[in-house]
Design an enzyme around this catalytic site. Structure first.
Site, short mmCIF file in Angstrom:
data_model
loop_
_atom_site.label_atom_id
_atom_site.label_comp_id
_atom_site.label_asym_id
_atom_site.label_seq_id
_atom_site.Cartn_x
_atom_site.Cartn_y
_atom_site.Cartn_z
N CYS A 136 0.83 -1.21 0.00
CA CYS A 136 0.00 0.00 0.00
C CYS A 136 0.86 1.26 0.00
O CYS A 136 1.33 1.70 1.05
CB CYS A 136 -0.92 -0.01 1.22
SG CYS A 136 -1.94 1.46 1.36
N CYS A 139 -0.42 4.18 2.03
CA CYS A 139 -0.13 4.09 3.47
C CYS A 139 1.34 4.38 3.77
O CYS A 139 1.66 5.04 4.74
CB CYS A 139 -0.41 2.69 3.99
SG CYS A 139 -1.88 1.88 3.36
N ASP A 140 2.24 3.85 2.96
CA ASP A 140 3.64 3.77 3.38
C ASP A 140 4.64 4.57 2.55
O ASP A 140 5.82 4.61 2.90
CB ASP A 140 4.08 2.29 3.38
CG ASP A 140 3.27 1.46 4.38
OD1 ASP A 140 2.87 2.04 5.41
OD2 ASP A 140 3.06 0.28 4.14
#
Ligand code: NAP
Length: 329
Positions: A136, A139-140
Site C-alpha cells: 500500500c 499508506c507507506d
C-alpha cells in the site's frame, strides 16, 4: 450446535467496515454479533503507521487503531466471536451463519470481510512485510523519502503506486513479468514521462535481501532465466487484490472479479436483509476511512430494513414516533 436465539444483526468481518457497522448498530440497540475472524483487524494489521486517518494528528499504528475501533463498538454492547465464518445460508429468513458446527441466525447480515492484497508468495517477503515490503503506497510511501524503491506489477494499481511513490522516493523502478502492460495507456504515458521512474521488463523478484531492513532484491529474467542483484530500500507489491467472498459467491450477486455488488448509493445486496460494506464491495477506493464510512451506511441500512419488517417494533432512529403518527393521523 445452535445458538437458538434469532438475532437482529450479525456482522461478518472485523476491519474498519465491520467495527464501524458494529458501533452504529450497537448504539441503535441492535445488539450485533460480530464474527470478526480469527485474524481480526484486516489489512491494517499489516500496516505500520497510519497517517491519513482523520482524528489521529500524530499518526497511529494500524493494529492499535483497529483495537480502538473494536473497543469502541464493544463499549456499546457489540459482542464478538473471534473465529472465521465457515458457511452461510442467505436463501431464506432467518439468515444463517456457521462457525464450524456452531450455527447463528439473524434477520440481517452485514458482510464486511474485506479484500486481501495478492503477495508474491516468496519466503523473504513474509519476513520483510511492514519492514520495507508493503502492498500500500498510499499508506507507506512517505517512509521512503529520498529512497530507492521497486514496485512489482503491470496493472493500473502498480502504475498508480509507482507514480505516487515518485513524490517521495528519489528513484522508482517498476518491475513487470512481461514486456506489455495491463495498465491503461494514460497511466503508462504518465509513467514514461516521469523522470524518476524507470521500467525493468520481463523480470520477476525472486528474493528480498536484507536482515532488519530491505537492502536489495534478486531479480530473474522471465525470458532467459538469468538472475542479478540490485540495491533497494523498499518493495511495493501491487499485483492486485482479491475480495474475501468465497463464502458468498454462490449466494450474492458479484462482479467478474468476485466483488459483491451493492445497489448504487446504498449497501444493499441483491438479497433482502444482506448488506455489504468496505473493500468486499469496493475495488476503487479501498481506504480505511471509506470502509468505515460504508460500514456506517450498512448499519443504518440494516436498521431501516429491520424496522420495516412486519411486526418489528422498529428503532428510535427509524420508527415513527407514536405521538407524531397521532398528529399526522
Ligand atoms: P490487475 O489489473 O489484475 O493487474 C495485476 C498485475 O500484476 C498484472 O500486470 C499481472 O501481470 C501482475 N501480476 C499478477 N500476479 C503476479 C505475480 N505473482 N508476480 C508478478 N506479477 C504479477 O490488478 P490491479 O492493477 O490491482 O487492477 C485491478 C482493477 O482495478 C483493474 O480493473 C484496474 O483497471 C483497476 N484500477 C484502476 C485504477 C485507476 O483507474 N486509477 C487504479 C488501480 C486499479 P500480467 O499482466 O502478466 O498478468
Amino acid at each position: 450446535m445452535s445458538d437458538q436465539h434469532v438475532r437482529e444483526l450479525i456482522i461478518i468481518g472485523g476491519g474498519p467496515a465491520g467495527y464501524t457497522a458494529a458501533l452504529y448498530a450497537a448504539r441503535a440497540d441492535l445488539e450485533p454479533l460480530v464474527i470478526e475472524g480469527f485474524a481480526w483487524g484486516g489489512q491494517l494489521m499489516i500496516t505500520s503507521d497510519v497517517e491519513n486517518y482523520p482524528g489521529y494528528p500524530d499518526g497511529v499504528m494500524g493494529p492499535e487503531m483497529m483495537s480502538d475501533f473494536r473497543r469502541q463498538a464493544e463499549r456499546f454492547g457489540a459482542e464478538y466471536v473471534t473465529d472465521d465464518v465457515t458457511r452461510v445460508d442467505l436463501s431464506q429468513q432467518p439468515l444463517r451463519v456457521w462457525v464450524g458446527d456452531m450455527e447463528y441466525a439473524a434477520r440481517a447480515v452485514i458482510v464486511a470481510t474485506g479484500a486481501s492484497a495478492r503477495w508474491l508468495g516468496i519466503e523473504s517477503e513474509e519476513q520483510h512485510k511492514g519492514r520495507g515490503v508493503s502492498a500500500c503506497a498510499t499508506c507507506d510511501a512517505s517512509f521512503f523519502r529520498e529512497k530507492d524503491v521497486y514496485v512489482v506489477g503491470g496493472g493500473d494499481s502498480a502504475f498508480e503506486e509507482a507514480l505516487f511513490l515518485t513524490k517521495f522516493a528519489d528513484r522508482v523502478h517498476l518491475v513487470h513479468r512481461r514486456d506489455e502492460f495491463r495498465a491503461s495507456r494514460i497511466m503508462v504515458d504518465r509513467a514514461e514521462a516521469n523522470e524518476k521512474l524507470d521500467f525493468v521488463l520481463s523480470a520477476e523478484v525472486v528474493e528480498i535481501l536484507g536482515d532488519d531492513k530491505v537492502t536489495g532484491l534478486r531479480l530473474r529474467s522471465t525470458e532467459t532465466g538469468e538472475q542479478w542483484q540490485v540495491s533497494a530500500d523498499g518493495l511495493f507489491v501491487a499485483i492486485g487484490h482479491d475480495p474475501n467472498t468465497a463464502l458468498f459467491v454462490d449466494q450474492l450477486e458479484h462482479d467478474a472479479a468476485g466483488y459483491l455488488v451493492t445497489r448504487p448509493g446504498s449497501t444493499e445486496t441483491n438479497v433482502p436483509g444482506v448488506f455489504a460494506a468496505g473493500d468486499v464491495q469496493d475495488h476503487t477506493y479501498r481506504q480505511a476511512i471509506t470502509a468505515a464510512g460504508s460500514g456506517c451506511m450498512a448499519a443504518l441500512d440494516a436498521e431501516r430494513f429491520l424496522a420495516s419488517l412486519e411486526g418489528h417494533p422498529g428503532t428510535a432512529a427509524t420508527a415513527p414516533r407514536p405521538e407524531a403518527a397521532e398528529v399526522a393521523g
